[in-house]
Write a protein that holds these residues in place. Structure first.
Motif, PDB file in Angstrom:
ATOM      1  N   ILE A 104      -2.916  41.565  -0.592  1.00  0.00           N
ATOM      2  CA  ILE A 104      -3.522  42.295  -1.697  1.00  0.00           C
ATOM      3  C   ILE A 104      -2.447  43.095  -2.417  1.00  0.00           C
ATOM      4  CG2 ILE A 104      -4.037  44.287  -0.231  1.00  0.00           C
ATOM      5  CD1 ILE A 104      -6.719  44.575  -1.675  1.00  0.00           C
ATOM      6  N   GLY A 105      -2.709  43.465  -3.653  1.00  0.00           N
ATOM      7  CA  GLY A 105      -1.764  44.243  -4.435  1.00  0.00           C
ATOM      8  C   GLY A 105      -1.867  45.731  -4.161  1.00  0.00           C
ATOM      9  N   PRO A 106      -0.926  46.516  -4.693  1.00  0.00           N
ATOM     10  CA  PRO A 106      -0.884  47.947  -4.381  1.00  0.00           C
ATOM     11  C   PRO A 106      -2.029  48.767  -4.957  1.00  0.00           C
ATOM     12  CG  PRO A 106       0.808  47.379  -5.994  1.00  0.00           C
ATOM     13  CD  PRO A 106       0.245  46.085  -5.482  1.00  0.00           C
ATOM     14  N   SER A 107      -2.470  48.476  -6.174  1.00  0.00           N
ATOM     15  CA  SER A 107      -3.488  49.335  -6.795  1.00  0.00           C
ATOM     16  C   SER A 107      -4.810  49.331  -6.032  1.00  0.00           C
ATOM     17  CB  SER A 107      -3.690  48.942  -8.255  1.00  0.00           C
ATOM     18  OG  SER A 107      -2.517  49.203  -9.008  1.00  0.00           O
ATOM     19  N   PRO A 108      -5.393  48.177  -5.697  1.00  0.00           N
ATOM     20  CA  PRO A 108      -6.617  48.207  -4.896  1.00  0.00           C
ATOM     21  C   PRO A 108      -6.405  48.827  -3.515  1.00  0.00           C
ATOM     22  CG  PRO A 108      -6.340  46.069  -5.943  1.00  0.00           C
ATOM     23  CD  PRO A 108      -5.052  46.804  -6.117  1.00  0.00           C
ATOM     24  N   THR A 109      -5.219  48.638  -2.950  1.00  0.00           N
ATOM     25  CA  THR A 109      -4.926  49.228  -1.647  1.00  0.00           C
ATOM     26  C   THR A 109      -4.937  50.744  -1.723  1.00  0.00           C
ATOM     27  OG1 THR A 109      -3.574  47.323  -1.002  1.00  0.00           O
ATOM     28  CG2 THR A 109      -3.217  49.366   0.197  1.00  0.00           C
ATOM     29  N   ILE A 110      -4.291  51.282  -2.745  1.00  0.00           N
ATOM     30  CA  ILE A 110      -4.262  52.733  -2.940  1.00  0.00           C
ATOM     31  C   ILE A 110      -5.674  53.269  -3.139  1.00  0.00           C
ATOM     32  CG2 ILE A 110      -3.529  54.538  -4.545  1.00  0.00           C
ATOM     33  CD1 ILE A 110      -0.966  52.784  -4.979  1.00  0.00           C
ATOM     34  N   ASN A 111      -6.471  52.577  -3.941  1.00  0.00           N
ATOM     35  CA  ASN A 111      -7.855  53.013  -4.161  1.00  0.00           C
ATOM     36  C   ASN A 111      -8.660  52.987  -2.864  1.00  0.00           C
ATOM     37  OD1 ASN A 111      -7.543  53.527  -6.884  1.00  0.00           O
ATOM     38  ND2 ASN A 111      -8.203  51.494  -7.526  1.00  0.00           N
ATOM     39  N   ALA A 112      -8.453  51.941  -2.058  1.00  0.00           N
ATOM     40  CA  ALA A 112      -9.172  51.844  -0.784  1.00  0.00           C
ATOM     41  C   ALA A 112      -8.783  52.987   0.150  1.00  0.00           C
ATOM     42  CB  ALA A 112      -8.887  50.495  -0.125  1.00  0.00           C
ATOM     43  N   TYR A 113      -7.508  53.291   0.172  1.00  0.00           N
ATOM     44  CA  TYR A 113      -7.030  54.375   1.029  1.00  0.00           C
ATOM     45  C   TYR A 113      -7.603  55.710   0.578  1.00  0.00           C
ATOM     46  CZ  TYR A 113      -3.668  56.871   3.997  1.00  0.00           C
ATOM     47  OH  TYR A 113      -3.080  57.665   4.965  1.00  0.00           O
ATOM     48  N   GLY A 114      -7.595  55.928  -0.735  1.00  0.00           N
ATOM     49  CA  GLY A 114      -8.124  57.177  -1.260  1.00  0.00           C
ATOM     50  C   GLY A 114      -9.616  57.308  -1.077  1.00  0.00           C
ATOM     51  N   GLN A 115     -10.361  56.248  -1.361  1.00  0.00           N
ATOM     52  CA  GLN A 115     -11.820  56.290  -1.252  1.00  0.00           C
ATOM     53  C   GLN A 115     -12.286  56.533   0.171  1.00  0.00           C
ATOM     54  OE1 GLN A 115     -13.159  52.607  -2.993  1.00  0.00           O
ATOM     55  NE2 GLN A 115     -12.206  53.070  -4.964  1.00  0.00           N
ATOM     56  N   SER A 116     -11.491  56.113   1.138  1.00  0.00           N
ATOM     57  CA  SER A 116     -11.861  56.274   2.551  1.00  0.00           C
ATOM     58  C   SER A 116     -11.200  57.492   3.183  1.00  0.00           C
ATOM     59  CB  SER A 116     -11.496  55.018   3.336  1.00  0.00           C
ATOM     60  OG  SER A 116     -10.080  54.869   3.408  1.00  0.00           O
ATOM     61  N   ASN A 117     -10.602  58.351   2.341  1.00  0.00           N
ATOM     62  CA  ASN A 117      -9.892  59.533   2.845  1.00  0.00           C
ATOM     63  C   ASN A 117      -8.816  59.169   3.872  1.00  0.00           C
ATOM     64  OD1 ASN A 117     -11.444  61.481   1.340  1.00  0.00           O
ATOM     65  ND2 ASN A 117     -13.121  61.154   2.787  1.00  0.00           N
ATOM     66  N   GLY A 118      -8.176  58.037   3.624  1.00  0.00           N
ATOM     67  CA  GLY A 118      -7.077  57.613   4.481  1.00  0.00           C
ATOM     68  C   GLY A 118      -7.482  56.966   5.785  1.00  0.00           C
ATOM     69  N   ASP A 119      -8.745  56.604   5.931  1.00  0.00           N
ATOM     70  CA  ASP A 119      -9.233  56.106   7.219  1.00  0.00           C
ATOM     71  C   ASP A 119      -9.333  54.587   7.317  1.00  0.00           C
ATOM     72  OD1 ASP A 119      -9.489  58.670   8.224  1.00  0.00           O
ATOM     73  OD2 ASP A 119     -11.574  58.867   7.568  1.00  0.00           O
ATOM     74  N   ALA A 120      -9.612  53.906   6.220  1.00  0.00           N
ATOM     75  CA  ALA A 120     -10.089  52.526   6.308  1.00  0.00           C
ATOM     76  C   ALA A 120      -9.013  51.494   6.570  1.00  0.00           C
ATOM     77  CB  ALA A 120     -10.850  52.154   5.042  1.00  0.00           C
ATOM     78  N   ILE A 121      -7.839  51.653   5.937  1.00  0.00           N
ATOM     79  CA  ILE A 121      -6.846  50.563   5.974  1.00  0.00           C
ATOM     80  C   ILE A 121      -5.441  51.111   6.218  1.00  0.00           C
ATOM     81  CG2 ILE A 121      -8.174  49.001   4.500  1.00  0.00           C
ATOM     82  CD1 ILE A 121      -5.143  50.725   3.007  1.00  0.00           C
ATOM     83  N   ARG A 122      -4.549  50.186   6.639  1.00  0.00           N
ATOM     84  CA  ARG A 122      -3.130  50.479   6.744  1.00  0.00           C
ATOM     85  C   ARG A 122      -2.347  49.290   6.179  1.00  0.00           C
ATOM     86  NH1 ARG A 122      -5.028  54.639   7.561  1.00  0.00           N
ATOM     87  NH2 ARG A 122      -4.635  56.173   9.225  1.00  0.00           N
ATOM     88  N   ILE A 123      -1.246  49.586   5.510  1.00  0.00           N
ATOM     89  CA  ILE A 123      -0.309  48.542   5.094  1.00  0.00           C
ATOM     90  C   ILE A 123       0.607  48.256   6.278  1.00  0.00           C
ATOM     91  CG2 ILE A 123       1.532  47.890   3.510  1.00  0.00           C
ATOM     92  CD1 ILE A 123       0.401  50.019   1.562  1.00  0.00           C
ATOM     93  N   ILE A 124       0.695  46.982   6.679  1.00  0.00           N
ATOM     94  CA  ILE A 124       1.513  46.646   7.843  1.00  0.00           C
ATOM     95  C   ILE A 124       2.724  45.789   7.491  1.00  0.00           C
ATOM     96  CG2 ILE A 124      -0.368  46.917   9.496  1.00  0.00           C
ATOM     97  CD1 ILE A 124      -0.614  43.838   9.538  1.00  0.00           C
ATOM     98  N   ALA A 125       2.821  45.312   6.233  1.00  0.00           N
ATOM     99  CA  ALA A 125       3.987  44.515   5.829  1.00  0.00           C
ATOM    100  C   ALA A 125       3.969  44.298   4.331  1.00  0.00           C
ATOM    101  CB  ALA A 125       4.007  43.153   6.538  1.00  0.00           C
ATOM    102  N   GLY A 126       5.129  44.062   3.761  1.00  0.00           N
ATOM    103  CA  GLY A 126       5.205  43.574   2.396  1.00  0.00           C
ATOM    104  C   GLY A 126       4.996  42.072   2.381  1.00  0.00           C
ATOM    105  N   ALA A 127       4.801  41.507   1.188  1.00  0.00           N
ATOM    106  CA  ALA A 127       4.626  40.056   1.075  1.00  0.00           C
ATOM    107  C   ALA A 127       5.320  39.469  -0.141  1.00  0.00           C
ATOM    108  CB  ALA A 127       3.141  39.695   1.043  1.00  0.00           C
ATOM    109  N   ALA A 128       5.368  40.201  -1.260  1.00  0.00           N
ATOM    110  CA  ALA A 128       6.030  39.654  -2.458  1.00  0.00           C
ATOM    111  C   ALA A 128       6.434  40.776  -3.391  1.00  0.00           C
ATOM    112  CB  ALA A 128       5.117  38.679  -3.190  1.00  0.00           C
ATOM    113  N   SER A 129       7.542  40.536  -4.082  1.00  0.00           N
ATOM    114  CA  SER A 129       8.001  41.410  -5.162  1.00  0.00           C
ATOM    115  C   SER A 129       8.117  40.572  -6.425  1.00  0.00           C
ATOM    116  CB  SER A 129       9.363  42.021  -4.821  1.00  0.00           C
ATOM    117  OG  SER A 129       9.917  42.699  -5.939  1.00  0.00           O
ATOM    118  N   GLY A 130       7.720  41.150  -7.567  1.00  0.00           N
ATOM    119  CA  GLY A 130       7.846  40.440  -8.842  1.00  0.00           C
ATOM    120  C   GLY A 130       6.707  39.466  -9.079  1.00  0.00           C
ATOM    121  N   GLY A 131       6.884  38.635 -10.128  1.00  0.00           N
ATOM    122  CA  GLY A 131       5.909  37.593 -10.396  1.00  0.00           C
ATOM    123  C   GLY A 131       4.728  38.018 -11.219  1.00  0.00           C
TER     124      GLY A 131
END
Length: 363
Positions: A104-131
């Motif tokens: 998934i991309g950064p913007s939805p991830t940030i929103n998910a983290y914020g909406q869940s008060n930091g509880d719901a998800i964690r980023i565990i690796a990168g996958a792509a830059s650019g494109g």
């Protein structure tokens, strides 16, 4: 690195589904039947993995097509995959307990983290830059030429949507999530954008690969903005791998297996670009779409870097962009969003350099 045959995947019995764009919470079931069961302390019976049929999700496509995920998970864990158009739909599925991990991309991830008060998800690796690029029709040569036009993004609040809205605002061009302004932004499924662009219903689109390359090579579009030109050294996170926090804590061995497969996919993409492109193309076809013509695939591949580095330095700016774009009400506190300890353990085992969270989580 040994390249596995796609037949390995089929032998492992991977469950595969292409989700409709209007997929909603009604399909998710109850909390009781969405939680993956444990077979042996830390090992899940099933992993439900989401990703897009985009070249920017090459690591996921390679991992599925080459059988890396199935091999690393082993016979005791079933891999079920679901294909999405954009990140907000994936977040909905994660919140509903219908997914365990997602590219998934950064913007939805940030929103998910914020909406869940930091509880719901964690980023565990990168996958792509650019494109990602803003491709426009003939006659649009500058930001001022965009006044009165209609541009597309894949989905309201997705990473390219935020990038487009932020850039337009920086150019002094008014736009709104409610519609209207100097430029109208029409969130449109990626697969629909080329036909709408060619018919003249869209004047341009900020899209990920391979759609940017298809608009340029097949539809006569020109690049007005290459997003990598907007970032230091051209490096910014387009895709990363996230997991539900509960899944990460409950099934660490399964998460380790996912990460081993992920690193294997990245290494394959780095060491054998031609083989990787072939695997990506085959996976695109199997994901319910069609394989790309050689020139489109080659151009798309040249515009991105497949990497397990999360490029954490770019995440804070992505959070700021979400506020500027109007898709996030207030800036999210990103502290704790990363847990890179499992990835760095895998990298250490393979003699590879560790990655950093830049102070935004565990590493």
């Amino acid at each position: 690195m040994t390249r596995r045959s796609p037949r390995t995947l089929r032998r492992a019995g991977v469950a595969f589904a292409v989700l409709p764009l209007a997929w909603g919470l009604a399909a998710c079931g109850s909390d009781d039947d969405t939680a993956a069961a444990s077979t042996d302390g830390g090992v899940a019976d099933e992993v439900r993995l989401g990703y897009f049929a985009n070249v920017t999700h090459a690591a996921a496509l390679i991992g599925v097509e080459q059988g890396y995920f199935a091999d690393e998970l082993g016979d005791g864990t079933t891999l079920s995959t679901q294909v999405f158009n954009a990140g907000p739909d994936e977040v909905e599925a994660l919140f509903a307990g219908a997914l365990d991990a997602a590219y998934i991309g950064p913007s939805p991830t940030i929103n998910a983290y914020g909406q869940s008060n930091g509880d719901a998800i964690r980023i565990i690796a990168g996958a792509a830059s650019g494109g990602a690029q803003l491709v426009v029709r003939e006659g649009i040569d500058s930001p001022d030429d965009l006044r009165g036009t209609t541009l597309a993004s894949p989905q309201l609040g997705n990473t390219q949507d935020v990038a487009l809205r932020t850039w337009l605002t920086e150019q002094g061009l008014e736009n709104s999530v409610e519609g209207g302004g100097d430029v109208t932004i029409a969130p449109t499924p990626n697969s629909d954008i080329p036909n709408l662009f060619q018919s003249g219903e869209l004047d341009g689109a900020w899209v990920p690969e391979p759609y940017a390359s298809a608009l340029v090579l097949d539809a006569g579009g020109t690049v007005l903005v290459n997003e990598k030109d907007l970032w230091p050294d051209g490096q910014f996170v387009t895709t990363h791998l996230i997991v539900r926090t509960e899944f990460l804590e409950q099934y660490p061995e399964t998460v380790d297996a996912l990460l081993r497969a992920h690193v294997e996919s990245v290494e394959f993409a780095t060491d054998d670009p031609e083989g990787a492109k072939a695997a990506v193309n085959a996976a695109l076809g199997e994901a319910g779409g069609r394989e790309l013509a050689g020139p489109v695939l080659d151009r798309a591949w040249s515009e991105l870097t497949v990497t397990y580095d999360p490029i954490a330095t770019a995440l804070a700016r992505s959070a700021e962009n979400g506020v500027a774009a109007g898709t996030t009400e207030e800036e999210v506190d990103l502290e704790g969003i990363y847990d890179l300890r499992p990835l760095n353990a895998v990298l250490s085992d393979q003699g590879l350099d560790p990655v950093t969270s830049e102070g935004l989580g565990e590493e």
